[in-house]
Design an enzyme around this catalytic site. Structure first.
Site, mmCIF file in Angstrom:
data_model
loop_
_atom_site.group_PDB
_atom_site.id
_atom_site.type_symbol
_atom_site.label_atom_id
_atom_site.label_comp_id
_atom_site.label_asym_id
_atom_site.label_seq_id
_atom_site.Cartn_x
_atom_site.Cartn_y
_atom_site.Cartn_z
ATOM 1 N N ASP A 84 0.811 -1.182 -0.112
ATOM 2 C CA ASP A 84 0.026 -0.096 -0.149
ATOM 3 C C ASP A 84 0.874 1.036 0.067
ATOM 4 O OD1 ASP A 84 -2.596 -0.973 -0.100
ATOM 5 O OD2 ASP A 84 -2.482 -1.752 2.064
ATOM 6 N N GLY A 95 0.834 2.611 -4.024
ATOM 7 C CA GLY A 95 -0.122 3.587 -4.212
ATOM 8 C C GLY A 95 0.201 4.878 -3.430
ATOM 9 N N GLY A 104 0.597 8.904 1.677
ATOM 10 C CA GLY A 104 0.286 10.399 1.461
ATOM 11 C C GLY A 104 -0.686 10.612 0.454
ATOM 12 N N MET A 155 -3.094 8.828 -0.706
ATOM 13 C CA MET A 155 -4.545 8.451 -0.284
ATOM 14 C C MET A 155 -4.952 8.944 1.086
ATOM 15 S SD MET A 155 -4.668 6.587 -3.060
ATOM 16 C CE MET A 155 -3.646 5.826 -4.497
ATOM 17 N N ALA A 169 -8.761 1.665 -1.480
ATOM 18 C CA ALA A 169 -9.940 0.801 -1.981
ATOM 19 C C ALA A 169 -10.870 0.383 -0.757
ATOM 20 C CB ALA A 169 -9.330 -0.309 -2.753
ATOM 21 N N ASN A 170 -10.973 -0.651 -0.429
ATOM 22 C CA ASN A 170 -11.633 -1.195 0.673
ATOM 23 C C ASN A 170 -11.242 -0.895 2.062
ATOM 24 O OD1 ASN A 170 -9.967 -3.336 -0.248
ATOM 25 N ND2 ASN A 170 -10.648 -4.448 1.266
ATOM 26 N N TYR A 171 -9.935 -0.825 2.185
ATOM 27 C CA TYR A 171 -9.435 -0.752 3.757
ATOM 28 C C TYR A 171 -9.238 0.504 4.033
ATOM 29 C CZ TYR A 171 -9.049 -5.532 5.351
ATOM 30 O OH TYR A 171 -9.082 -6.846 6.108
ATOM 31 N N GLU A 172 -9.307 0.897 5.376
ATOM 32 C CA GLU A 172 -8.718 2.192 6.026
ATOM 33 C C GLU A 172 -7.552 1.876 6.819
ATOM 34 O OE1 GLU A 172 -12.071 3.973 4.096
ATOM 35 O OE2 GLU A 172 -11.922 2.245 5.221
#
Length: 731
Positions: free
Chosen positions: A325, A329, A332, A334, A407-410
Site C-alpha cells: 500500500d 499507491g 500520503g 491516499m 480501496a476497501n481498507y482504511e
C-alpha cells in the site's frame, strides 16, 4: 531579505512550481511529461547533522553552512511504445537538475489517484469487458462499479505496466452514492495494459467451495442470474435497516484554555519537553524529523515504511492479490481529509500537504494530518497505605495522526508522544474486508462466508516502520539485543534456583532479529559513549514490539520473495541517504524484493570492528570496490509487525478496528522518572452525574479520593482558542 527556510521545511507552493518548471523546460515541449510527485529532497546526513548541532547549541548564524535546498521530482516521459519513469533532483537555488536517472523497463512506478480514476472508463469501453459481463444477468436497477487494484506480481519479467480491477455491482435504486457495492461481487477481473490503455484480457473467477478445485466452472449457455438471495450490506446510517443507538450520552472533549502545543510555519512542533519537525511525503505520509526531548536528540527520523497484504486463496488469479500500500499507491497520496468531531477530538491543529497534479502543478491536500492531545488514563500513582494519601498524575499524549483509504481498507497511523519521554507508533486497520463471490450453500477453507454468496478471503497485513536513532547524539549509536534467561540451581551462586540473568549482544553488522517472548528478547538503541550517571549503563531507548506472525506464503513463493522483509520481526541495516523503503523502491508488479532490507543486509554493512567482513579495509567500502557495499555505517532499525486476518462475520460489512503498537521507551536515558513534575491537580471540570438511578459519591479529597461514575466534560475547537461551553465537539 527573506529568511531561508529550515532545511527540513516542506516545499512551498513557489518552490514546488519552480521544480516543475525546471523539468518542463528541460524537455522544451518536445516530449509529453506526466508528473507523479514533487516533494522535498531531504538533505544528506553529512550536511544536515552539523546544522542541527548548531541549531540546538544556539550557535546558528548567517554564515553557518546550510544544506542545499532541493526538490525530488518523479515523472513519466510518455512515448508511443512505452513510458519511462524518471527520478530527478532539482537544486532550487541553482535552478537546475543536479541528478537524474531512468528506471529499468521492468521496474514499474506506483499508481496515482488520477490513474486509478481513469481505469473505470477504459473498462466500460472495452469489448472484452462487455463480452465478459454478458455472461451475467444483474437485477434491474443495478450498476457496475470497479475497484482498481495493483496487478500484484508480474507473470513475466518483461510484462508491461498492468492494472487489474475487482468488479462489483451497486443497487442504484436506492438513489444514494454510498450504497455498498461490496455486497455484490461479480466473478471476473479485467486486466489493462496501462501503456496502450487497452483491456488485454478478463479473468474468470472460481466461485465454488474449496473442495471444487482451483479453476472456474465452464461458461454457461445463457446468462447467470446474480444476487438472487443476496443481503444488503449497508453501512451509512441513513441506509441501515436498524435505528442507530439513542442511549449514548455525550462525552465531550474540551480544552477551554486551548492546546498545550505550538506549531510553527516551518514545521517545528513543540509540546511539553518534546520538539520535532513534521514532514509529509506522498509515499509515507507524516514523517517525524529530529525528535528531541529537553533539546537532547532521540531520533533522527521516524516513519512508517510499508504495508503488504498477501491473500491466502490459491485459485488463479487470486494468487496475485498482494498489495503494497505504500509502494503501489502511497499513504500520503491516499490520505483522508480529516474532520473535527469524528477523526479527531479536542483542540486540533490540521496540517495540509502538497501533491502533484499530472501537469506538475501543486494540489493542496487539505487536513491530511491532525495534531491533538488526548488523555490516556493514569501516568503514575502511589498511595501511602499508612496515611491513605494518594498522588496521581494523568497520562496525556500528543498525537500526530493520519488516515488513508486504499480501496476497501482504511488504515490509521499515529505517532504518540507522552509525558515520560516515550513514543508509541500505532497502527489501526478498519474498513471493509476484500470479498469475492461464492456459490450459495458452499463454504471454503480459503476464507469465511460473511453473508449469503460473499466470501471474505483469509489474508495478512504486515507493516514495517523505520527508526533512525540519535540517542543523545547524531553520531554515536548502536543496537543491542537483550534477553532474560533463567539460571540452573547452583549451591554457591543460585542455591534456590530463583536467579535469572540478563544477556546482551551488540548487533555488530546488518542482520535480522526474530522475536522470542520466552526470553523477553528486546532491542535497545544505545549511545555507547554516554553512560547514565546513576546506573552507569549506556543511555538507551528500547523497542517494545508485538511478537506477531510473519508471512505465511511459502518461502520460495513470489509473495515472499517480493516481501522478504515480512519474514522476520525486525531488521538492522546500515544507514544510507534516501534509503527509506523496507521492500525497495519499486513494489508494483515486482517479482522479488530489490533494494529492500534483504539487499541491505546482503551488502555487508557493519557497525563495529568486530562485525567488519574479512578483507575489508577502512570505513568506506571494500578493497577496490565502491561504497555500495561493505561500509561502516550507523544502524537503522526496521520493526516488522502485523496481523493474520481470518475474517469473522462480525467484520461485515465494516470491520471494527484492529490495533497494534510499538513502544519506544527511555532506558537509563534519564536520571529519574522524567514525569515527576507532571501536575497532580484534580480536574475540576470532571463532574459526577446520576447514573443507574443513583447519584455518584465522592469523599472530596482531591486526586486521592474515590469517585464513582466520573464523566469528563471536555471540549475543543479548531484552533484551541475559542472553546465555548455550548460548542462541544462531539463525535
Amino acid at each position: 531579505m527573506a529568511t531561508a527556510p529550515h532545511p527540513l521545511t516542506q516545499l512551498s507552493v513557489d518552490e514546488f512550481t519552480k521544480a516543475r518548471d525546471i523539468i518542463v523546460k528541460l524537455y522544451g515541449g518536445s516530449q509529453s511529461v506526466y508528473f507523479r510527485q514533487i516533494n522535498l529532497e531531504e538533505p544528506s546526513k553529512e550536511t544536515l547533522i552539523p546544522y542541527l548541532e548548531a541549531e540546538h547549541a544556539g550557535t546558528l548564524t548567517a554564515d553557518t553552512p546550510r544544506p542545499a535546498r532541493q526538490a525530488h521530482v518523479e515523472y513519466d516521459l510518455i512515448k508511443a511504445e512505452k513510458h519511462e519513469a524518471v527520478r530527478a533532483v532539482v537544486d532550487l537555488d541553482a535552478g537546475k537538475v543536479v541528478s537524474s536517472d531512468t528506471a529499468a523497463a521492468n521496474r514499474h512506478p506506483y499508481f496515482t489517484t488520477d490513474e486509478f480514476t481513469q481505469f473505470f472508463d477504459h473498462c466500460l469501453a472495452s469489448d472484452l469487458f462487455k463480452d465478459a459481463m454478458s455472461e451475467f444477468e444483474l437485477p434491474e436497477g443495478f450498476e457496475i462499479t470497479i475497484d482498481p487494484w495493483p496487478y500484484g506480481p508480474s507473470d513475466n519479467e518483461d510484462d508491461p505496466r498492468i492494472m487489474q480491477g475487482l468488479v462489483f455491482a451497486r443497487d442504484a435504486r436506492k438513489n444514494h452514492p454510498d450504497t455498498n457495492h461490496y455486497g455484490y461481487p461479480i466473478p471476473i477481473i479485467p486486466v489493462m495494459d496501462w501503456v496502450t490503455k487497452k483491456i488485454i484480457r478478463v479473468d474468470r473467477l472460481a466461485t465454488g467451495g474449496s473442495e471444487d478445485g482451483l479453476e472456474p466452472a465452464p461458461r454457461g449457455d445463457k446468462p447467470k442470474k446474480l444476487f438472487e438471495n443476496a443481503k444488503s450490506a449497508e453501512w451509512v446510517p441513513e441506509l441501515l435497516d436498524q435505528p442507530v443507538r439513542t442511549d449514548l450520552k455525550p462525552l465531550n472533549v474540551v480544552q477551554p484554555e486551548g492546546a498545550s502545543f505550538s506549531v510553527q510555519e516551518d514545521g517545528l512542533i513543540e509540546w511539553q519537553k518534546w520538539r520535532f519537525r513534521l514532514g509529509f511525503t506522498p509515499r509515507e505520509g507524516a514523517v517525524l524529523h529530529d525528535v528531541c526531548y529537553e533539546n537532547r536528540p532521540v531520533f533522527y527520523r521516524l516513519s512508517f515504511s510499508e504495508l503488504t497484504v498477501p491473500y491466502g486463496d490459491p485459485r488463479p488469479p487470486f494468487h496475485r492479490k498482494q498489495a503494497f500500500d505504500f509502494g503501489d499507491g502511497g499513504i500520503g497520496r491516499m490520505a483522508n481529509n480529516l474532520t473535527l468531531g469524528c477523526d479527531c477530538l479536542g483542540a486540533i491543529h490540521y496540517v495540509d500537504g502538497l501533491l502533484s497534479a499530472p501537469d506538475g502543478s501543486p494540489t493542496p491536500a487539505k487536513s491530511v494530518v491532525c495534531l491533538h492531545e488526548q488523555d490516556n488514563g493514569i501516568l503514575w500513582k502511589h498511595t501511602n497505605f499508612r496515611t491513605n494519601n494518594a498522588i496521581v498524575a494523568r497520562s496525556r499524549e500528543f498525537v500526530v495522526q493520519q488516515l488513508c483509504t486504499l480501496a476497501n481498507y482504511e488504515y490509521l497511523f499515529q505517532y504518540k508522544l507522552d509525558l515520560a519521554g516515550g513514543i508509541t507508533l500505532e497502527t489501526r486497520a478498519t474498513g471493509m474486508v476484500s470479498v469475492v463471490a461464492i456459490d450459495e450453500g458452499k463454504t471454503s477453507k480459503y476464507g469465511n462466508v460473511v453473508s449469503p454468496g460473499i466470501l471474505a478471503q483469509n489474508h495478512q497485513h504486515i507493516f514495517a516502520a523505520r527508526i533512525d536513532p540519535a540517542i543523545d547524539s547524531y553520531r554515536d549509536n548502536q543496537v543491542v539485543v537483550e534477553e532474560s534467561h533463567g539460571v540452573k540451581k547452583n549451591p554457591k551462586t543460585n542455591p534456590h534456583g530463583n536467579l535469572y540473568e540478563v544477556r546482551r549482544q551488540v548487533v555488530d553488522k546488518a542482520t535480522y532479529v526474530d522475536a522470542e517472548p520466552r526470553h523477553n528478547r528486546t532491542m535497545k538503541m544505545e549511545n555507547p559513549k554516554k553512560q547514565n550517571a546513576i546506573s552507569g549503563k549506556n543511555l538507551a531507548y528500547k523497542i517494545i514490539a508485538p511478537a506477531t506472525q510473519m508471512i505465511l506464503a511459502d518461502e520460495e513463493s513470489v509473495h515472499t520473495q517480493r516481501a522478504q522483509f515480512a519474514q522476520h520481526n525486525a531488521w538492522v541495516t546500515g544507514y544510507r541517504d534516501g534509503e527509506f523503503w523496507v521492500a525497495g523502491e519499486f513494489t508494483n508488479q515486482s517479482r522479488f524484493e530489490e533494494g529492500g532490507v534483504g539487499d541491505m543486509v546482503r551488502r555487508g554493512d557493519w557497525f563495529t570492528e568486530e562485525g567488519k567482513p574479512n578483507g575489508v579495509n577502512g570505513s568506506n567500502g571494500t578493497n577496490g570496490s565502491s561504497d555500495n557495499h561493505g561500509q561502516k555505517s550507523s544502524p537503522v532499525v526496521w520493526p516488522v509487525y502485523g496481523f493474520t486476518h481470518n475474517p469473522r462475520v462480525e467484520d461485515w460489512p465494516v470491520m471494527p478496528m484492529e490495533m497494534y503498537q510499538i513502544h519506544l521507551r527511555p532506558t537509563d536515558f534519564f536520571e529519574a522518572n522524567p514525569a515527576l513534575d507532571v501536575p497532580s491537580k484534580k480536574n475540576e471540570a470532571s463532574v459526577l452525574v446520576p447514573c443507574c438511578g443513583k447519584n455518584g459519591v465522592t469523599n472530596g479529597n482531591g486526586c486521592g479520593s474515590v469517585q464513582k461514575d466520573p464523566v469528563a466534560h471536555l471540549q475543543g475547537s479548531n484552533n484551541g482558542a475559542d472553546a465555548k461551553a455550548a460548542g462541544a465537539n462531539v463525535a
